[in-house]
Motif scaffolding. Structure first.
Motif: not given
Ligand code: SAH
Length: 454
Positions: A389-393
């Motif tokens: 996953c994207d860290s922002s997600l």
């Protein structure tokens, strides 16, 4: 003492790398040895040295590991498809268990007590329902299909693969007969010329439906009608034939354009009691029977109740979320590939599921939008590709504050990295179950349940 190239040392294999190579220690340095088994004592020739480690090759086995078995495939050592045809399935499962456990405890900071026993597969051959076979010419100029050698673009010609469903064999034979008769040119990736790139086959195991897709550097094929006729004539379970055009100079197998040569361009499989349509460009689990087990564990972890809201991120054709939709009030699926979202919507319709909505978008961006719309999911399912996953997600998902997060992962290392980020955002792992979806390879799937930390 430093290791010298070409020097031979006697050593015992003590572990495996994540790629499935054996590891031994020689003069304090780690040496990586392909096709070795833990417990082998062997004479190992150093083939390449680096600063802190080296690569070696077995010259002679002195004492063979108890895990060793005779590889049952003639090209096991040349082909890059399987890693473990030389050790027992039990030994392979314990490698996979350890791989997940090491990643989650060392990188993820997870307690070893939450990691449960791996779910093994009853069948470790013939389980793959998907094959993407590069097309090549052999020494005699005959058109063949094959497999890439490890870390290379060299095609090893082979018409049969033990991992794939035997249903593909006849389709391969008919395709090759046509390609050789019709004298269609074969794609050359260096010159970027020629037509036939890949033979792409898919099979719906529960419904016995077969898809043949030809990936070509062209919009049409010579004698394509003859090909379709031959396939239809000989394959009673053939449902569709698709021509996929890929004119790009790329390693990506399929192009964006599909044209149906026969049938509707998709096959339908059954999973968890629902019907799913599969098109060439959308994702579908390659091991159907194990996927069902994986989804059952995910459902148990999700522990859904009537009236709850479920968000399924990286939903593909909607399979996981839809299989749980009868337990919730509302399902929202998010996926980036338009064709997969189209399939997901059709899948909902076809199964008379009216409480679902599918959004074609990047998961991280869609999560921000859902959060702004004040959607409060009770459970979020994450099933990202290998890169995780994207860290922002992760921070958006935590901000949405679901009671439960079910993370389905095909890469223990990125799972462990993400789990650590979730811990920093207030969620911790309460259960983790590795599932073997890909026997004879190093790949291992894992389902993790996270809840809010106190
Ligand atoms: N849950 C599905 C699919 C899992 S595979 C199943 O079990 O069948 C991962 C999916 O993530 C693929 O369908 C891929 O197209 C999709 N994907 C990859 N990157 C994405 C992104 N940034 N946002 C949303 N979906 C993405």
């Amino acid at each position: 003492m430093e290791l010298k190239k070409n020097e031979i040392y006697t050593s015992e294999i003590i572990d495996y790398t994540t790629e499935g190579n054996g590891i031994c220690k020689i003069n304090g340095a780690a040496v990586f040895v392909p096709n070795a088994a833990v417990g082998d004592t062997a004479e190992i020739r150093i083939v390449k040295t680096e600063k802190k480690f080296a690569y070696g090759k077995i010259e002679k086995i002195i004492t063979s590991s108890h895990d060793r078995i005779e590889p049952d495939c003639g090209i096991f050592r040349q082909c890059g498809g399987c890693n473990f045809r030389h050790i027992s399935y039990e030994a392979e499962l314990s490698f996979k268990q350890k791989r997940v456990s090491d990643a989650l405890t060392r990188i993820g900071g997870v307690g070893v007590d939450v990691i449960e026993k791996i779910v093994g597969a009853p069948e470790n051959s013939g389980y793959r329902n998907k094959a993407q076979l590069p097309i090549t010419k052999d020494r005699d100029g005959k058109i063949r299909v094959g497999f890439f050698a490890p870390r290379s673009h060299r095609v090893i010609p082979l018409d049969r693969c033990a991992l794939q469903t035997p249903v593909f064999n006849k389709a391969i034979d008919i395709f090759l007969e046509w390609a050789n008769d019709a004298k269609v040119s074969v794609y050359d990736e260096v010159q970027h010329s020629g037509v036939l790139r890949h033979l792409y086959l898919r099979y719906a195991a529960k419904t016995d439906e077969l898809m043949v897709c030809i990936v070509a550097n062209a919009d049409s094929l010579r004698k394509e009608k003859m090909l379709t006729e031959k396939l239809v004539e000989s394959l009673p379970n053939l449902k569709t034939v698709v021509l996929n055009t890929n004119t790009e100079k790329t390693n990506v197998i399929t192009g964006k354009k599909c044209r149906n040569l026969y049938g509707d361009g998709y096959i339908t499989d059954e999973l968890c009691g629902l019907k799913f349509r599969i098109s060439p460009l959308s994702f579908y689990q390659v091991n159907r029977d194990q996927a069902e087990k994986l989804y059952e564990i995910a459902a148990e972890f999700a522990d859904l109740k009537k009236g709850e809201t479920l968000v399924d991120l990286y939903c593909g054709t909607g399979t996981i979320g839809l299989s749980m939709s009868n337990q919730v009030g509302k399902l929202i699926g998010v996926e980036i590939i338009p064709q997969a979202i189209e399939d997901a919507k059709k899948n909902a319709e076809r199964n008379n599921i009216i409480n679902s909505e599918f959004i074609c978008a990047d998961a991280a961006l869609a999560a921000v939008k859902l959060h702004k719309m004040k959607i409060v999911p009770d459970c979020i399912i994450l099933d990202p590709p290998r890169k995780g996953c994207d860290s922002s997600l992760i921070s958006t998902v935590a901000d949405m504050s679901p009671k439960r997060i079910v993370y389905v992962s095909c890469d223990p290392a990125t799972l462990a990295r993400d789990v650590k980020l979730f811990a920093e955002n207030g969620y911790h792992v309460v259960r983790a179950v590795p599932v073997d979806m890909f026997p004879r390879t190093t790949h291992v799937e894992c389902v993790v349940l996270m809840t809010k930390s106190d």
